[in-house]
Design a protein around this motif. Structure first.
Motif, PDB file in Angstrom:
ATOM      1  N   VAL A   1       0.820  -1.209   0.000  1.00 58.21           N
ATOM      2  CA  VAL A   1       0.000   0.000   0.000  1.00 58.21           C
ATOM      3  C   VAL A   1       0.856   1.262   0.000  1.00 58.21           C
ATOM      4  O   VAL A   1       0.434   2.319  -0.477  1.00 58.21           O
ATOM      5  N   ARG A   2       2.077   1.180   0.529  1.00 57.54           N
ATOM      6  CA  ARG A   2       2.940   2.367   0.552  1.00 57.54           C
ATOM      7  C   ARG A   2       3.297   2.832  -0.857  1.00 57.54           C
ATOM      8  O   ARG A   2       3.444   4.027  -1.107  1.00 57.54           O
ATOM      9  N   SER A   3       3.450   1.896  -1.750  1.00 59.96           N
ATOM     10  CA  SER A   3       3.823   2.244  -3.128  1.00 59.96           C
ATOM     11  C   SER A   3       2.621   2.334  -4.059  1.00 59.96           C
ATOM     12  O   SER A   3       2.796   2.552  -5.258  1.00 59.96           O
ATOM     13  N   GLU A   4       1.421   2.171  -3.521  1.00 61.19           N
ATOM     14  CA  GLU A   4       0.221   2.226  -4.353  1.00 61.19           C
ATOM     15  C   GLU A   4      -0.086   3.675  -4.739  1.00 61.19           C
ATOM     16  O   GLU A   4      -0.163   4.556  -3.885  1.00 61.19           O
TER      17      GLU A   4
ATOM     18  N   SER B   1      -2.805   4.532  -6.845  1.00 59.89           N
ATOM     19  CA  SER B   1      -4.214   4.733  -7.189  1.00 59.89           C
ATOM     20  C   SER B   1      -5.043   5.007  -5.943  1.00 59.89           C
ATOM     21  O   SER B   1      -5.054   4.213  -4.989  1.00 59.89           O
ATOM     22  N   LEU B   2      -5.747   6.126  -5.954  1.00 56.45           N
ATOM     23  CA  LEU B   2      -6.634   6.462  -4.847  1.00 56.45           C
ATOM     24  C   LEU B   2      -7.790   5.471  -4.757  1.00 56.45           C
ATOM     25  O   LEU B   2      -8.176   5.037  -3.665  1.00 56.45           O
ATOM     26  N   GLY B   3      -8.350   5.085  -5.911  1.00 53.09           N
ATOM     27  CA  GLY B   3      -9.477   4.161  -5.911  1.00 53.09           C
ATOM     28  C   GLY B   3      -9.122   2.808  -5.337  1.00 53.09           C
ATOM     29  O   GLY B   3      -9.920   2.195  -4.618  1.00 53.09           O
ATOM     30  N   VAL B   4      -7.919   2.320  -5.647  1.00 58.13           N
ATOM     31  CA  VAL B   4      -7.492   1.018  -5.126  1.00 58.13           C
ATOM     32  C   VAL B   4      -7.337   1.078  -3.612  1.00 58.13           C
ATOM     33  O   VAL B   4      -7.736   0.150  -2.891  1.00 58.13           O
ATOM     34  N   LYS B   5      -6.777   2.168  -3.095  1.00 56.93           N
ATOM     35  CA  LYS B   5      -6.599   2.286  -1.646  1.00 56.93           C
ATOM     36  C   LYS B   5      -7.943   2.297  -0.921  1.00 56.93           C
ATOM     37  O   LYS B   5      -8.125   1.621   0.096  1.00 56.93           O
ATOM     38  N   MET B   6      -8.882   3.050  -1.445  1.00 60.71           N
ATOM     39  CA  MET B   6     -10.185   3.133  -0.781  1.00 60.71           C
ATOM     40  C   MET B   6     -10.938   1.814  -0.884  1.00 60.71           C
ATOM     41  O   MET B   6     -11.615   1.390   0.065  1.00 60.71           O
ATOM     42  N   GLU B   7     -10.823   1.141  -2.020  1.00 59.34           N
ATOM     43  CA  GLU B   7     -11.474  -0.164  -2.153  1.00 59.34           C
ATOM     44  C   GLU B   7     -10.800  -1.194  -1.258  1.00 59.34           C
ATOM     45  O   GLU B   7     -11.460  -2.091  -0.713  1.00 59.34           O
TER      46      GLU B   7
END
Length: 639
Positions: free
Chosen positions: A464-467, A469-475
């Protein structure tokens, strides 16, 4: 030789145009004028040659006249005073024995577009309306339309309007159509040309004499007329019937649009008209013009909304060709979805399966989405194909299949077991944001059926630190909390690490606020969290493809044969950017009382507010309005 567009070249042309020896030689004089036009067409500024070109128009050479008039019309607005010098020559040419010269002079006079010359143009235009040559009358009629833009319509003589109305009975069909266009322009503030019964029947009888675009213009204008009786209506429909099966698609479309307008209160007649145009419409779908094919396919989709079985027997006509562009292939696949039935579903699915491996990623993804739409009615066959596509291990195909499966289980919850068994191992192939969001939603909703669901989420949480995409984090946050509710022992440590990172280290306020929401919601109790997050898993009310109720023709009749048909005919699909199918905007009640402070303990207020909120906006249940991002505050205050 001087530079073509330089000042020296312009000076040389001025000397040549003023040279008496060149003026005495018609061929050399014409070639010099041609050089001026060539420079003008290449962007050079030759406006300084205006006076020399005015002198050059006094010739009997028709070709030279035409070249000079092109120049004068281009630069007249820059030299309004010098333009007066050419008016006498133009008025003289309007009386030339050659009708080509007369029409050329009239066209040039109106193309000067100078208000100061209107008084000099009116008399030749009036005489042109009565000219014995049809080509002159055509130009004169359109000249009055141009003149109406140079002066207020109120200043036009009423006799001119009456003259134009009388020319609707001119023996030349082009003059008739030009009169309609001119009257539309002149009378636009009054609603356009007035169509009564004699004019309507006269135009219908002359319809076959007009060219394709003339027929379209006449049919468009006739939509304003309303028959006075049923007998008159059916007389008009009888006159229109040959045009309904015209080999020219524009004429066929304009005629059908007029049919639907006249028969708005006669649905049986409208349906019969749709049956009549089936052949011409299929021919248009196979046109050599790509634009024509695309427009025809869009109109086919409109017709299928009211008559789903109209083209069912001809579904093979909508199979995609290898060399067709992607936008036509995608539109054809949308039509194929509308034509599916018990008899052809097997062949259609096999055909769409072949498109799933197309070299165009957009075409392949559209084919996969089409299979998913068919799966609403034939889920077993569609899921078999979708599951087989996952074995190809291609990134864009896997992403499209996972998104399609997510949408399919939302509509058909009975497919969830098959979908869950097919998801094993596909996370290694997914790379794009939309595909990963779809996978996370499935893991969160159906994670209790997937043995590897916690371990798959752990991979996402560790990265998650290198993610980006905002949508992927919220999902991911939503999926982790949902899975924690069903498998707490395996998810407790992972969820704690994820919430800690999102609250303490995440810089995006949306992700941070959502993490705070879930953290405080969990403090309120597992049952309260379960009520908010474990809502409905599907929405079968979206319906299936087979057996849908046909729409009334009146809902789309006004869009037929317009640009709106190219937009409204698209199959209604959810946008690929959304992460969850249940994220459907719903309105809050205006009198909703929101808590003023954050409270990490469950209380009666939280429970009462929960029942007054929709599942798609659970954050308003537990978090303070001041802690939400600005757009959430605005949405809550102004539902």
């Amino acid at each position: 030789m001087p530079y073509l567009g330089g000042k020296e070249a312009v000076k040389e042309l001025r000397r040549a145009l003023s040279n008496p020896n060149i003026q005495a030689d018609p061929l050399r004089y014409r070639n010099t004028v041609l050089r001026v036009i060539r420079m003008m067409s290449q962007g050079a500024d030759v406006s300084s040659l205006f006076s020399e070109m005015v002198k050059a128009c006094a010739t009997v050479d028709v070709v030279q006249k035409k070249l000079v008039y092109i120049f004068l019309c281009s630069y007249a607005t820059l030299n309004p005073e010098l333009s007066l010098l050419v008016v006498n020559t133009l008025r003289k040419d309007c009386q030339d024995p050659n009708p080509m010269v007369r029409s050329l002079a009239l066209r040039s006079m109106t193309n000067l577009r100078l208000p100061s010359l209107v008084e000099y143009v009116e008399q030749p235009l009036t005489a042109g309306l009565r000219d014995r040559a049809a080509c002159v009358r055509r130009v004169a009629v359109l000249g009055w339309a141009k003149l109406s833009n140079l002066q207020p319509a109120a200043d036009l003589d009423a006799a001119v309007v009456n003259e134009l109305y009388s020319l609707l009975r001119d023996p030349d069909p082009v003059v008739v159509v030009n009169c309609l266009r001119a009257l539309e322009e002149i009378l636009k503030e009054e609603g356009g040309v007035v169509i009564n019964k004699p004019i309507t029947h006269h135009l219908l009888k002359r319809l076959k004499d007009c060219d394709v675009w003339g027929q379209c213009e006449v049919l468009r204008v006739l939509q304003r007329y309303r028959p006075q009786s049923d007998d008159e209506l059916f007389d008009i429909l009888s006159l229109l019937d040959p045009s309904l099966v015209s080999p020219h698609p524009p004429v066929m479309a304009a005629t059908l649009s007029l049919f639907l307008s006249l028969c708005s209160d006669l649905p049986a007649v409208s349906l019969a008209a749709l049956e009549r145009v089936r052949g011409p419409l299929l021919s248009a779908c196979g046109s050599s013009s790509r634009e024509m094919r695309f427009a025809a396919l869009c109109h086919v989709q409109l017709l299928l909304r009211s008559v789903p079985g109209l083209l069912g027997e001809h579904y093979k006509r909508f199979f995609c060709g290898y060399a067709e562009p992607a936008f036509i292939k995608q539109r054809k696949m949308q039509v194929l979805v509308e034509l599916v039935n018990d008899d052809n579903v097997g062949m259609l699915l096999d055909e769409l399966k072949g498109y799933c491996t197309d070299v165009s990623m957009d075409t392949a993804q559209t084919a996969i989405a089409a299979i998913g739409h068919i799966g609403r009615s034939y889920s077993d066959r569609s899921l078999e194909i979708l599951t087989g596509l996952l074995t190809l291990k291609q990134e864009h195909i896997t992403s499209a299949v996972v998104q399609t499966m997510r949408d399919l289980v939302w509509v058909c919850p009975q497919c969830s077991d098959t979908v869950c068994s097919a998801l094993e191992g596909c996370e290694e192939t997914l790379q794009d944001d939309q595909g990963r969001q779809a996978l996370l939603w499935l893991l969160g909703v159906y994670g209790e059926r997937l043995t590897s669901a916690p371990y798959t989420l752990e991979v996402f949480i560790d990265g998650v630190r290198s993610e980006a995409s905002l949508g992927v984090k919220m999902e991911l946050l939503t999926a982790a909390v949902r899975l924690f509710l069903t498998r707490p022992a395996e998810m407790q440590d992972m969820l704690g690490r994820l919430l800690h990172f999102c609250i303490e280290e995440e810089r995006d306020m949306c992700v941070r606020d959502q993490a705070l929401l879930y953290y405080r919601l969990l403090h309120c109790g597992i049952e309260e969290t379960r009520k908010v997050l474990q809502g409905r898993r599907s929405d079968p009310s979206l319906g299936v493809l087979i057996g849908r109720q046909a729409e009334p023709i009146s809902q789309w009749a006004s869009s037929f044969n317009t640009m709106d048909a190219l937009k409204k005919a698209a199959v209604e699909t959810e946008t690929a950017s959304r992460g969850s199918p249940e994220h459907v905007a719903t309105k809050l009640k205006a009198d909703l009382d929101l808590p003023k402070t954050l409270d990490c303990c469950p209380d009666d207020a939280l429970h009462s507010v929960h029942h007054r909120l929709v599942v798609s906006k659970p954050w308003l249940c537990v978090t303070s309005l001041s802690r939400l991002p600005y757009w959430f505050q605005r949405e809550a205050v102004h539902p």
